[in-house]
Design an enzyme around this catalytic site. Structure first.
Site, PDB file in Angstrom:
ATOM      1  N   GLY A  16     -90.163 -86.558 -90.678  1.00 21.09           N
ATOM      2  CA  GLY A  16     -88.765 -86.908 -90.943  1.00 21.09           C
ATOM      3  C   GLY A  16     -88.315 -87.987 -89.970  1.00 21.09           C
ATOM      4  N   ASP A 157     -83.943 -81.971 -85.355  1.00 22.95           N
ATOM      5  CA  ASP A 157     -83.743 -80.512 -85.236  1.00 22.95           C
ATOM      6  C   ASP A 157     -83.703 -80.000 -83.796  1.00 22.95           C
ATOM      7  OD1 ASP A 157     -83.932 -80.552 -87.980  1.00 22.95           O
ATOM      8  OD2 ASP A 157     -86.079 -80.138 -87.991  1.00 22.95           O
ATOM      9  N   GLY A 200     -81.845 -78.181 -89.371  1.00 22.02           N
ATOM     10  CA  GLY A 200     -82.411 -77.620 -88.146  1.00 22.02           C
ATOM     11  C   GLY A 200     -83.648 -76.773 -88.388  1.00 22.02           C
ATOM     12  N   ARG A 465     -52.989 -89.921 -60.998  1.00 21.30           N
ATOM     13  CA  ARG A 465     -53.936 -90.397 -59.984  1.00 21.30           C
ATOM     14  C   ARG A 465     -53.494 -90.081 -58.558  1.00 21.30           C
ATOM     15  NH1 ARG A 465     -54.329 -94.337 -63.803  1.00 21.30           N
ATOM     16  NH2 ARG A 465     -56.434 -94.866 -64.502  1.00 21.30           N
ATOM     17  N   ARG A 560     -74.976-118.126 -78.659  1.00 18.76           N
ATOM     18  CA  ARG A 560     -73.920-117.662 -77.769  1.00 18.76           C
ATOM     19  C   ARG A 560     -74.430-116.644 -76.748  1.00 18.76           C
ATOM     20  NH1 ARG A 560     -68.458-116.571 -80.701  1.00 18.76           N
ATOM     21  NH2 ARG A 560     -68.386-118.824 -80.436  1.00 18.76           N
ATOM     22  N   MET A 567     -66.264-100.652 -67.288  1.00 14.95           N
ATOM     23  CA  MET A 567     -65.655 -99.914 -66.179  1.00 14.95           C
ATOM     24  C   MET A 567     -66.727 -99.213 -65.339  1.00 14.95           C
ATOM     25  SD  MET A 567     -62.292 -98.173 -67.775  1.00 14.95           S
ATOM     26  CE  MET A 567     -60.766 -99.072 -67.983  1.00 14.95           C
ATOM     27  N   GLN A 658     -61.818 -95.294 -71.922  1.00 13.04           N
ATOM     28  CA  GLN A 658     -61.293 -93.986 -71.480  1.00 13.04           C
ATOM     29  C   GLN A 658     -60.766 -93.165 -72.644  1.00 13.04           C
ATOM     30  OE1 GLN A 658     -58.344 -95.058 -68.583  1.00 13.04           O
ATOM     31  NE2 GLN A 658     -59.815 -95.130 -66.918  1.00 13.04           N
TER      32      GLN A 658
HETATM   33  P1  ADP Z   1     -92.706 -83.411 -88.836  1.00  6.80           P
HETATM   34  O1  ADP Z   1     -93.609 -84.266 -88.030  1.00  6.80           O
HETATM   35  O2  ADP Z   1     -91.318 -83.981 -88.877  1.00  6.80           O
HETATM   36  O3  ADP Z   1     -92.779 -81.970 -88.426  1.00  6.80           O
HETATM   37  P2  ADP Z   1     -94.333 -82.865 -91.195  1.00  6.80           P
HETATM   38  O4  ADP Z   1     -94.599 -81.471 -90.831  1.00  6.80           O
HETATM   39  O5  ADP Z   1     -94.001 -83.166 -92.608  1.00  6.80           O
HETATM   40  O6  ADP Z   1     -93.154 -83.525 -90.356  1.00  6.80           O
HETATM   41  O7  ADP Z   1     -95.612 -83.704 -90.797  1.00  6.80           O
HETATM   42  C1  ADP Z   1     -95.665 -85.112 -91.020  1.00  6.80           C
HETATM   43  C2  ADP Z   1     -97.072 -85.536 -91.345  1.00  6.80           C
HETATM   44  O8  ADP Z   1     -97.943 -85.210 -90.269  1.00  6.80           O
HETATM   45  C3  ADP Z   1     -97.689 -84.851 -92.557  1.00  6.80           C
HETATM   46  O9  ADP Z   1     -97.296 -85.429 -93.764  1.00  6.80           O
HETATM   47  C4  ADP Z   1     -99.163 -85.034 -92.300  1.00  6.80           C
HETATM   48  O10 ADP Z   1     -99.576 -86.335 -92.646  1.00  6.80           O
HETATM   49  C5  ADP Z   1     -99.253 -84.888 -90.794  1.00  6.80           C
HETATM   50  N1  ADP Z   1     -99.593 -83.486 -90.509  1.00  6.80           N
HETATM   51  C6  ADP Z   1     -98.753 -82.458 -90.343  1.00  6.80           C
HETATM   52  N2  ADP Z   1     -99.434 -81.311 -90.105  1.00  6.80           N
HETATM   53  C7  ADP Z   1    -100.729 -81.630 -90.150  1.00  6.80           C
HETATM   54  C8  ADP Z   1    -101.950 -80.906 -90.012  1.00  6.80           C
HETATM   55  N3  ADP Z   1    -101.961 -79.590 -89.774  1.00  6.80           N
HETATM   56  N4  ADP Z   1    -103.116 -81.591 -90.109  1.00  6.80           N
HETATM   57  C9  ADP Z   1    -103.121 -82.920 -90.329  1.00  6.80           C
HETATM   58  N5  ADP Z   1    -102.007 -83.646 -90.489  1.00  6.80           N
HETATM   59  C10 ADP Z   1    -100.834 -83.024 -90.416  1.00  6.80           C
END
Ligand code: ADP
Length: 752
Positions: A16, A157, A200, A465, A560, A567, A658
């Site tokens: 993500g 998260d 999260g 102050r 520029r 501050m 501020q």
């Molecule tokens: P995040 O990194 O945000 O937790 P994901 O769990 O979707 O997101 O993982 C992102 C990418 O990392 C996956 O799409 C995959 O390519 C790689 N990945 C995650 N877990 C594994 C795993 N156990 N083995 C190999 N690659 C992984």
């Protein structure tokens, strides 16, 4: 000195996206270049490694210019199913080898770091297989025997164990807080209930902290489900009680992973149905989706990403062949490294704990400040305080502000009043700082008198102050006696600390001053001893960063240079941190001074850079950096010397720094500090002690320092602490802002 002969590194973002990833990418690339490495970016995360070719691009200094304000990640991120397979990872290894890369910085969540770790573990075997299949020569395998890997946590998260903060969590908290503030204002107009669902995954951080920051009325997090089966009834009763006490709206925040104590998920629709039925009023659900990932990164996330990225390259360069991969994290304000596997395993173990309903262990794993925040929240969201125990002697505790307004002052008062009342004491609010105390302008604060104060900027009690002196002391002594004040909380800046110290010293002559006094740091200047951060500084920093982003945008069509004055008085915190967060090429602070030589160097480098095509220059100057070489002087100098190459504009940001609603961080800090301060006053006053202190955030701890230590810990002339942690960040700001000496070699090569 490099531990290994690393010459080439690559960076990728995966999983993500999160705000601040760009800052990390920029820092990896520029630090790498500065250290003389070749740096590659791999586009689209692990999918890019599997695909290779065009996805792996060599980066230059300018590839990452102007990206600090951008959300998301400019090098793209993806989820890659192919990388989850061994076949995919073998292709990935081949692609890296073809590009001559075996050093990788992975920025992502626990999934991505797990993927990276597996890749690291398998590397040697994958290479053997590639040799056996004839895809690479044995010499290539021998040349790249190890995959050097560093992990950075990018995830909104904040779910990673091994760091206090992941890149993006603070910005997500900004988005949630803005949304809930906006919802609260409409909810209050119509007497409505809102259920807000936040992201999260298995981590309640965003829900808990946004509830604390916005003054929400109920919260549900995965790690600590309601401890009864009929939680619906308890929730309804609490919200009803809140309304009878005078609240006009009810806000319920639900974490994505919320569950009941039997492990059944609690959804926002279910909660809203229950509330609609039981409260007999309209209930609206807001599911905050991707807005939480969106928008420009907060100042904190930019600087966190930058510090992580810088540390990643430094760490790679220290690796030896047997080094285990580490994750870069932060504890307190310090960068720390922890074995990647340990972080990932612990993070993953949360899932198991929750599945097994081992909630106490889950809370333990989140750590003590998480638990403490949850405890404080439980008090804050009560409709009314607990009834005092029989025989309880109520104390009378007064709160006053001193110094300039600082965002978060109201939040601190709200927390102090509620914590004090909940413990059965009488809370007094002093209007308008010390003049109000002298005049006896003091009122009793009720539970609901601070309702809605959590998000409010400015200072409802009023601040001043004035540092009392001479005959003022008689007025203060009278007020303490007339209002029977047993303890005093001063929320403010230098003025408050100085005044508290003076009062404490005058105890011999004024017996009524023999009460405990505690100071809570609240100033945008961040110039107080014993605290790495003061309430308001984060808000001011964000205001500066937003303003500078706009100022930079205004200059698209011109060549520029801007000189922006911020501050901070004699403290360079705001200047340095905003310079780091906006990519300023030069920051002037009083701590370092300004010499003629600095200005000449600055002019020369501006001229050289603009000759090479630079279009925009940014210089940030702390207001008291130097009294002679002030902002108009610098502008005139640069304008004159810049000639036809560039023009120069000044921007003195002024009071916008501020103002504004406090940032989530400042609200949380204000609440945590105020809670501790009230506990301190109670414990001292109950013992009849006049011991006095100032509180501060140091690393992860909130510590008290004896008020007597105040003069010893500060530079009185410049009104700042003797030691300032953030001064260590200056080299990073320098390294990332301008290309290093290698540009001179380039100039020679191209005979510029
Ligand atoms: P995040 O990194 O945000 O937790 P994901 O769990 O979707 O997101 O993982 C992102 C990418 O990392 C996956 O799409 C995959 O390519 C790689 N990945 C995650 N877990 C594994 C795993 N156990 N083995 C190999 N690659 C992984």
């Amino acid at each position: 000195m490099t531990g290994t002969a690393i010459k080439r590194i690559a960076v990728l973002t995966s999983g993500g996206d999160a705000q601040g990833m760009n800052a990390a990418v920029r820092a990896v690339i520029r630090t790498g270049l500065n250290r003389g490495l070749e740096v590659y970016a791999i586009y689209e995360g692990f999918q890019g490694v599997v695909e290779g070719g065009e996805r792996i691009k060599k980066m230059t200094w300018d590839s990452v210019g102007g990206i600090l304000p951008k959300g998301g990640t400019i090098i793209g991120t993806a989820r890659s199913d192919e990388f989850r397979t061994r076949e995919g990872r073998k292709r990935a290894a081949l692609n890296l080898l073809q590009a001559g890369i075996n050093s990788l910085v992975v920025i992502g969540g626990d999934g991505s770091l797990t993927g990276g770790y597996i890749f690291h573990q398998e590397w040697a075997d994958l290479l053997d297989e590639l040799v056996a299949e004839g895809q690479i020569q044995p010499e290539v395998r021998d040349q790249y025997p190890v995959l050097y890997l560093v992990g950075l946590t990018g995830s909104i998260d904040n779910d990673m164990i091994g760091t206090d903060m992941t890149i993006g969590a603070d910005s997500a908290l900004h988005r949630i807080t803005e949304a809930v503030d906006a919802i609260s204002s409409t909810a209050a107009s119509h007497q409505r209930t809102f259920v807000v669902k936040v992201m999260g995954r298995n981590c309640g951080y965003l829900a808990l902290m946004s509830a604390l920051a916005t003054g929400a009325d109920w919260v549900m997090i995965p790690e600590c489900p309601p401890d009864v089966d009929n939680w619906e009834q308890v929730m309804v009763e609490r919200l009803k009680a809140g309304r009878s006490a005078g609240r006009r709206d009810s806000i319920v925040i639900i974490a994505e992973g919320a569950r009941d104590r039997n492990g059944n998920p609690i959804g926002s629709t279910y909660v809203s149905e229950v509330l609609e039925k039981e409260l007999g009023e309209e209930v609206r659900v807001t599911v905050l989706g991707h807005v939480q990932r969106g928008g420009s990164p907060s100042a904190f996330d930019r600087n966190l990403g930058t510090r992580y990225g810088f540390a990643a390259v430094e760490t790679l360069l220290q690796y030896g062949p047997d080094s285990v991969p580490v994750m870069i994290g932060m504890r307190g304000n310090r960068i720390v490294t922890t074995p990647l596997k340990e972080c990932v395993d612990l993070t993953r173990s949360m899932e198991t704990l929750l599945a097994n309903r081992e909630y106490d262990k889950a809370m333990d794993l989140r750590g003590s400040s998480f638990k403490e925040a949850f405890q404080t929240l439980k008090t804050m969201l009560r409709a009314l305080p607990h009834s005092p125990q029989p025989g309880h002697r109520p104390l009378r505790l007064a709160i006053l502000h001193a110094g300039a307004p600082s965002p978060g002052m109201n939040t601190a008062v709200r927390a102090a009043v509620r914590i004090g009342l909940d413990k059965g004491h009488t809370m007094l609010g002093v209007q308008n700082g010390f003049p109000g105390l002298i005049a006896g302008d003091i009122r009793e604060m009720e539970w609901m008198s601070v309702n809605g104060w959590a998000p409010m900027g400015g200072s409802e009690l009023g601040t001043n102050r004035k540092i009392p002196s001479g005959s003022d002391y008689y007025g203060i002594a009278r007020a303490i006696e007339d209002f029977k004040i047993d303890g005093l909380l001063i929320i403010g800046g230098w003025t408050g600390y100085q005044a508290a110290y003076n009062l404490h010293q005058a105890r011999g002559s004024f017996p009524s001053f023999n009460i405990p006094i505690v100071c809570l740091p609240a100033t945008i200047n961040n110039n107080l001893p014993g605290s790495e951060l003061s309430v308001g500084a984060d808000t001011a920093l964000n205001s500066i960063v937003e303003a500078v982003d706009k100022i930079k945008d205004s200059a698209v069509a011109t060549r520029r240079v801007f000189v922006v004055e911020v501050m901070g008085r004699y403290c360079g915190y705001l200047a340095l941190m905003s310079g780091l967060a906006t990519g300023a090429e030069r920051v002037y602070i009083n701590e370092e001074g300004v010499t003629l030589r600095d200005l000449v160097d600055n002019v020369e480098s501006l001229i050289r850079d603009f000759r090479h095509g630079k279009r925009l220059g940014l210089i940030i100057r702390s207001e008291a950096a130097n009294p002679v070489y002030n902002t108009p002087f610098m502008v005139a100098l640069f304008e004159q010397e810049g000639g036809e190459l560039f023009d120069v504009r000044q921007s003195i940001l002024g009071h916008l720094q501020q103002g504004g609603n406090p940032s989530p961080f400042d609200r949380i800090l204000a609440t945590r500090l105020a809670t501790r301060c009230i506990d301190y006053l109670i414990s001292k006053a109950e013992k009849g002690s006049s011991e006095s202190a100032f509180i501060g955030l140091q690393g992860r701890e909130m510590l008290f320092h004896n008020l007597e230590d105040f003069p010893r810990m500060v530079d009185l002339v410049h009104q700042r602490p003797r030691t300032q942690w953030w001064m260590d960040l200056r080299p990073i700001a320098q390294i990332l802002s301008r290309p290093g000496p290698w540009i001179e070699e380039m100039e020679k090569e191209f005979q510029i």
